[in-house]
Write a protein that holds these residues in place. Structure first.
Motif, PDB file in Angstrom:
ATOM      1  N   SER A  13      22.307 -41.560 -14.884  1.00  0.00           N
ATOM      2  CA  SER A  13      22.116 -42.912 -14.717  1.00  0.00           C
ATOM      3  C   SER A  13      23.435 -43.639 -14.923  1.00  0.00           C
ATOM      4  CB  SER A  13      20.837 -43.475 -15.607  1.00  0.00           C
ATOM      5  OG  SER A  13      20.824 -44.833 -15.138  1.00  0.00           O
ATOM      6  N   GLY A  14      23.929 -44.666 -13.992  1.00  0.00           N
ATOM      7  CA  GLY A  14      25.104 -45.467 -14.040  1.00  0.00           C
ATOM      8  C   GLY A  14      26.238 -44.799 -13.724  1.00  0.00           C
ATOM      9  N   VAL A  15      26.210 -43.246 -13.326  1.00  0.00           N
ATOM     10  CA  VAL A  15      27.516 -42.867 -12.657  1.00  0.00           C
ATOM     11  C   VAL A  15      27.055 -42.603 -11.190  1.00  0.00           C
ATOM     12  CG1 VAL A  15      28.723 -40.633 -12.671  1.00  0.00           C
ATOM     13  CG2 VAL A  15      27.779 -41.393 -14.729  1.00  0.00           C
ATOM     14  N   ARG A  16      27.746 -43.634 -10.581  1.00  0.00           N
ATOM     15  CA  ARG A  16      27.410 -43.809  -9.092  1.00  0.00           C
ATOM     16  C   ARG A  16      28.629 -44.273  -8.449  1.00  0.00           C
ATOM     17  NH1 ARG A  16      26.362 -49.078  -8.132  1.00  0.00           N
ATOM     18  NH2 ARG A  16      25.533 -48.640  -6.318  1.00  0.00           N
ATOM     19  N   ALA A  17      28.711 -43.998  -7.090  1.00  0.00           N
ATOM     20  CA  ALA A  17      29.750 -44.629  -6.265  1.00  0.00           C
ATOM     21  C   ALA A  17      29.235 -46.048  -5.843  1.00  0.00           C
ATOM     22  CB  ALA A  17      29.978 -43.888  -5.180  1.00  0.00           C
ATOM     23  N   ASN A  18      30.286 -46.956  -5.534  1.00  0.00           N
ATOM     24  CA  ASN A  18      30.061 -48.146  -4.998  1.00  0.00           C
ATOM     25  C   ASN A  18      30.441 -48.521  -3.691  1.00  0.00           C
ATOM     26  OD1 ASN A  18      29.151 -50.060  -7.361  1.00  0.00           O
ATOM     27  ND2 ASN A  18      30.386 -48.580  -8.275  1.00  0.00           N
ATOM     28  N   GLN A  19      30.096 -49.002  -2.837  1.00  0.00           N
ATOM     29  CA  GLN A  19      30.465 -49.272  -1.477  1.00  0.00           C
ATOM     30  C   GLN A  19      31.452 -50.449  -1.201  1.00  0.00           C
ATOM     31  OE1 GLN A  19      29.907 -46.926   0.964  1.00  0.00           O
ATOM     32  NE2 GLN A  19      28.526 -45.897  -0.454  1.00  0.00           N
ATOM     33  N   LEU A  20      32.724 -50.450  -0.607  1.00  0.00           N
ATOM     34  CA  LEU A  20      33.569 -51.694  -0.576  1.00  0.00           C
ATOM     35  C   LEU A  20      33.497 -51.980   0.961  1.00  0.00           C
ATOM     36  CD1 LEU A  20      36.502 -50.626  -3.101  1.00  0.00           C
ATOM     37  CD2 LEU A  20      34.139 -51.691  -3.406  1.00  0.00           C
ATOM     38  N   GLU A  37      23.076 -46.557 -24.650  1.00  0.00           N
ATOM     39  CA  GLU A  37      22.705 -45.983 -25.705  1.00  0.00           C
ATOM     40  C   GLU A  37      22.218 -44.719 -25.706  1.00  0.00           C
ATOM     41  OE1 GLU A  37      19.627 -48.306 -27.673  1.00  0.00           O
ATOM     42  OE2 GLU A  37      21.150 -50.258 -28.017  1.00  0.00           O
ATOM     43  N   ASN A  38      21.397 -44.340 -24.444  1.00  0.00           N
ATOM     44  CA  ASN A  38      20.985 -42.958 -24.096  1.00  0.00           C
ATOM     45  C   ASN A  38      21.551 -42.386 -22.735  1.00  0.00           C
ATOM     46  OD1 ASN A  38      19.223 -42.874 -26.843  1.00  0.00           O
ATOM     47  ND2 ASN A  38      18.479 -44.519 -25.650  1.00  0.00           N
ATOM     48  N   ILE A  39      21.650 -41.255 -22.825  1.00  0.00           N
ATOM     49  CA  ILE A  39      22.120 -40.551 -21.426  1.00  0.00           C
ATOM     50  C   ILE A  39      20.757 -40.482 -20.537  1.00  0.00           C
ATOM     51  CG2 ILE A  39      22.788 -38.782 -20.116  1.00  0.00           C
ATOM     52  CD1 ILE A  39      24.698 -38.365 -22.361  1.00  0.00           C
ATOM     53  N   VAL A  40      20.494 -41.062 -19.291  1.00  0.00           N
ATOM     54  CA  VAL A  40      19.130 -40.879 -18.602  1.00  0.00           C
ATOM     55  C   VAL A  40      19.649 -39.996 -17.260  1.00  0.00           C
ATOM     56  CG1 VAL A  40      17.478 -41.870 -17.361  1.00  0.00           C
ATOM     57  CG2 VAL A  40      18.329 -43.058 -19.444  1.00  0.00           C
ATOM     58  N   PHE A  41      18.672 -38.964 -17.074  1.00  0.00           N
ATOM     59  CA  PHE A  41      19.027 -38.133 -16.001  1.00  0.00           C
ATOM     60  C   PHE A  41      17.661 -38.695 -14.989  1.00  0.00           C
ATOM     61  CE2 PHE A  41      21.105 -35.260 -19.160  1.00  0.00           C
ATOM     62  CZ  PHE A  41      22.049 -34.978 -18.343  1.00  0.00           C
ATOM     63  N   ASN A  42      18.256 -38.704 -13.624  1.00  0.00           N
ATOM     64  CA  ASN A  42      17.028 -39.014 -12.840  1.00  0.00           C
ATOM     65  C   ASN A  42      17.053 -37.953 -11.751  1.00  0.00           C
ATOM     66  OD1 ASN A  42      16.856 -41.810 -13.583  1.00  0.00           O
ATOM     67  ND2 ASN A  42      18.691 -42.332 -12.856  1.00  0.00           N
ATOM     68  N   LEU A  43      16.014 -37.434 -11.654  1.00  0.00           N
ATOM     69  CA  LEU A  43      15.823 -36.256 -10.757  1.00  0.00           C
ATOM     70  C   LEU A  43      15.902 -36.674  -9.326  1.00  0.00           C
ATOM     71  CD1 LEU A  43      12.651 -34.515 -12.330  1.00  0.00           C
ATOM     72  CD2 LEU A  43      15.044 -33.739 -12.559  1.00  0.00           C
ATOM     73  N   HIS A  44      16.355 -35.895  -8.344  1.00  0.00           N
ATOM     74  CA  HIS A  44      16.641 -36.124  -7.221  1.00  0.00           C
ATOM     75  C   HIS A  44      15.262 -36.118  -6.527  1.00  0.00           C
ATOM     76  CE1 HIS A  44      21.109 -35.652  -7.748  1.00  0.00           C
ATOM     77  NE2 HIS A  44      20.998 -34.433  -7.688  1.00  0.00           N
ATOM     78  N   ARG A  45      14.236 -35.250  -6.926  1.00  0.00           N
ATOM     79  CA  ARG A  45      13.149 -35.259  -6.509  1.00  0.00           C
ATOM     80  C   ARG A  45      12.144 -35.174  -7.525  1.00  0.00           C
ATOM     81  NH1 ARG A  45       9.223 -31.353  -5.780  1.00  0.00           N
ATOM     82  NH2 ARG A  45      10.643 -29.772  -6.708  1.00  0.00           N
ATOM     83  N   ALA A  46      11.290 -36.436  -7.663  1.00  0.00           N
ATOM     84  CA  ALA A  46      10.688 -36.755  -8.644  1.00  0.00           C
ATOM     85  C   ALA A  46       9.569 -35.766  -8.796  1.00  0.00           C
ATOM     86  CB  ALA A  46       9.942 -38.096  -8.636  1.00  0.00           C
ATOM     87  N   ASP A  47       9.254 -35.207  -9.964  1.00  0.00           N
ATOM     88  CA  ASP A  47       8.148 -34.097 -10.221  1.00  0.00           C
ATOM     89  C   ASP A  47       7.921 -34.078 -11.664  1.00  0.00           C
ATOM     90  OD1 ASP A  47       6.824 -31.525  -8.768  1.00  0.00           O
ATOM     91  OD2 ASP A  47       7.603 -31.061 -10.896  1.00  0.00           O
ATOM     92  N   PHE A  48       6.753 -34.184 -11.901  1.00  0.00           N
ATOM     93  CA  PHE A  48       6.301 -34.135 -13.435  1.00  0.00           C
ATOM     94  C   PHE A  48       6.493 -32.943 -14.047  1.00  0.00           C
ATOM     95  CE2 PHE A  48       3.597 -37.922 -11.574  1.00  0.00           C
ATOM     96  CZ  PHE A  48       3.834 -38.837 -12.715  1.00  0.00           C
ATOM     97  N   THR A  49       6.101 -31.985 -13.407  1.00  0.00           N
ATOM     98  CA  THR A  49       6.594 -30.509 -14.172  1.00  0.00           C
ATOM     99  C   THR A  49       7.977 -30.159 -14.336  1.00  0.00           C
ATOM    100  OG1 THR A  49       4.658 -29.621 -13.146  1.00  0.00           O
ATOM    101  CG2 THR A  49       6.174 -28.133 -13.797  1.00  0.00           C
ATOM    102  N   THR A  50       8.790 -30.455 -13.007  1.00  0.00           N
ATOM    103  CA  THR A  50      10.171 -30.200 -13.519  1.00  0.00           C
ATOM    104  C   THR A  50      10.880 -31.367 -14.564  1.00  0.00           C
ATOM    105  OG1 THR A  50      10.426 -29.938 -11.071  1.00  0.00           O
ATOM    106  CG2 THR A  50      12.334 -30.351 -12.200  1.00  0.00           C
ATOM    107  N   ALA A  51      10.228 -32.669 -14.671  1.00  0.00           N
ATOM    108  CA  ALA A  51      10.706 -33.508 -15.819  1.00  0.00           C
ATOM    109  C   ALA A  51      10.472 -32.820 -17.235  1.00  0.00           C
ATOM    110  CB  ALA A  51      10.226 -34.949 -15.506  1.00  0.00           C
ATOM    111  N   ARG A  52       9.219 -32.331 -17.302  1.00  0.00           N
ATOM    112  CA  ARG A  52       8.908 -31.769 -18.269  1.00  0.00           C
ATOM    113  C   ARG A  52       9.613 -30.616 -18.949  1.00  0.00           C
ATOM    114  NH1 ARG A  52       5.795 -27.648 -19.491  1.00  0.00           N
ATOM    115  NH2 ARG A  52       5.156 -27.527 -17.353  1.00  0.00           N
ATOM    116  N   ARG A  53      10.103 -29.750 -17.933  1.00  0.00           N
ATOM    117  CA  ARG A  53      10.760 -28.472 -18.129  1.00  0.00           C
ATOM    118  C   ARG A  53      12.206 -28.845 -18.414  1.00  0.00           C
ATOM    119  NH1 ARG A  53       8.814 -24.714 -13.237  1.00  0.00           N
ATOM    120  NH2 ARG A  53       6.638 -24.121 -13.729  1.00  0.00           N
ATOM    121  N   VAL A  54      12.836 -29.811 -17.966  1.00  0.00           N
ATOM    122  CA  VAL A  54      14.064 -30.349 -18.359  1.00  0.00           C
ATOM    123  C   VAL A  54      14.284 -30.795 -19.661  1.00  0.00           C
ATOM    124  CG1 VAL A  54      15.976 -32.188 -17.802  1.00  0.00           C
ATOM    125  CG2 VAL A  54      14.803 -30.632 -15.912  1.00  0.00           C
TER     126      VAL A  54
END
Length: 368
Positions: free
Chosen positions: A32-39, A187-204
């Motif tokens: 989260s926060g590491v993204r490109a910007n369109q100009l 304050e924290n690093i937030v990972f956003n999954l490309h495909r939302a999935d509860f099981t995958t989020a728990r495993r990460v």
């Protein structure tokens, strides 16, 4: 037949047993926060060989040209009328990559917004590139590289190859200021999954906690995992480098059958299950052939020669066999049964839709 072969191969590849594989966190999620910007910007391309905008139909090109001359200190007589053929109004756009610093360059794409026939051989003049917040982040200028070209004869015939009204300038934009950084001050690093999935989020989260200790990572929802990170920037970069290379086994996707009605492509997911059902599918073909016959009277009959239409109607009904799906049938059984009756992609679409209507298809049917 060729289209059905492609569909058959797609189904067979999916029917092969899939071994549990792991993926790096960097392939499953983004930070989260590491993204490109369109100009985007608006400017002028000059130096065209008579292929620029027709100023009688694009008055904004003339207006922009006059404004540029005034900014350069050139005073124009009132009521000046220009007939420009070597100038074109263009839109310029680029992507400001994450952590890009002033002095670095960006590739830009230049597209005609008027009726210019070609931008080949043109040069883009200084064009500020702005973000959605109206702030200038880069300035573009340079000679265009155009892959297309066109030619026209005196009789009006013309030939066009590719798109001559769009060009590129490699490294044509100079970054003036960095984009807002939502990573360094968080304050924290937030990972956003490309495909939302509860099981995958728990495993990460579990993988991170197993590596760095308990309570380091917490799941926020099905798409986000929050990770406590060092405050020091150097330590944070090293910490994130280790995090993104941790390998996690993502959970299997939900059962889906995807149908592209335009191309006839059908993809069946691995978890698709069919309840007990019996299916038969037959098609009725009606062929009408028109043939004209000549009717000519006898020599002394006094009649006229006429054309008599002759229609031949043929009806063919395919006698396909019925096949049965047993309880808990898997993907391999579905593929085998469908291939035995020789169903084409259109027939397979009808079969799958009928199974869903009957409640026998235990999967989501997606038509795109």
């Amino acid at each position: 037949m060729k289209q059905f072969l492609f569909t058959f191969l797609a189904l067979m590849f999916l029917s092969l047993p899939v071994e549990a594989t792991t993926q790096r966190i960097k392939d499953l999620a983004n930070v989260s926060g590491v993204r490109a910007n369109q100009l985007v910007g608006y400017g002028l391309v000059v130096g065209l060989d008579g292929t620029g905008d027709q100023t009688s139909q694009t008055p904004f090109t003339v207006q922009t040209f006059k404004n540029m001359l005034q900014q350069l200190g050139i005073q124009l007589p009132p009521g000046s009328n220009f007939q420009l053929k070597n100038v074109a109004a263009v839109a310029v756009h680029a992507e400001l990559t994450p952590f890009a610093k002033p002095g670095q360059t960006l590739d830009v794409t230049v597209s005609s917004v008027g009726n210019a026939k070609s931008l080949r051989g043109g040069t883009l003049l200084v064009t500020p590139l702005k973000g959605l917040n109206k702030t200038v982040y880069a300035v573009a200028q340079g000679s265009l590289v155009v892959g297309g070209f066109g030619a026209q004869g005196n009789d009006g015939s013309s030939v066009t190859v590719n798109v001559p009204s769009v060009g590129r300038i490699p490294g044509g934009a100079l970054i003036e200021r960095p984009a807002p950084d939502g990573f360094s001050n968080a304050e924290n690093i937030v990972f956003n999954l490309h495909r939302a999935d509860f099981t995958t989020a728990r495993r990460v989260a579990e993988k991170i906690n197993d590596t760095f200790g308990p309570e380091v990572a917490q799941t926020v929802d099905a798409a986000s995992i929050k990770v406590r990170s060092p405050e020091n920037a150097t330590q944070r970069v090293s910490f994130l480098s280790i995090l993104e290379n941790l390998e996690v086994q993502p959970d299997a996707t939900s059962a889906k059958v995807v149908i592209n009605s335009r191309t006839g492509t059908i993809v069946i997911g691995q978890k698709v299950v069919v309840a007990p059902a019996a299916v038969t599918h037959g098609s009725l073909s009606v062929t009408i052939a028109e043939d004209n016959q000549v009717s000519q009277p006898n020599a002394f009959a006094g009649g006229q020669t006429v054309v008599v239409p002759d229609s031949e109607v043929e009806i063919v009904e395919d006698k396909n066999r019925m096949f049965y799906f047993a309880p808990g049938v898997n993907l391999q059984d579905i593929v085998s049964a469908v291939n035995q009756v020789g169903a084409a992609p259109g027939d397979l679409m009808a079969i799958l839709e009928a199974l869903r209507q009957a409640g026998a298809l235990r999967a989501e049917l997606v038509v795109i």
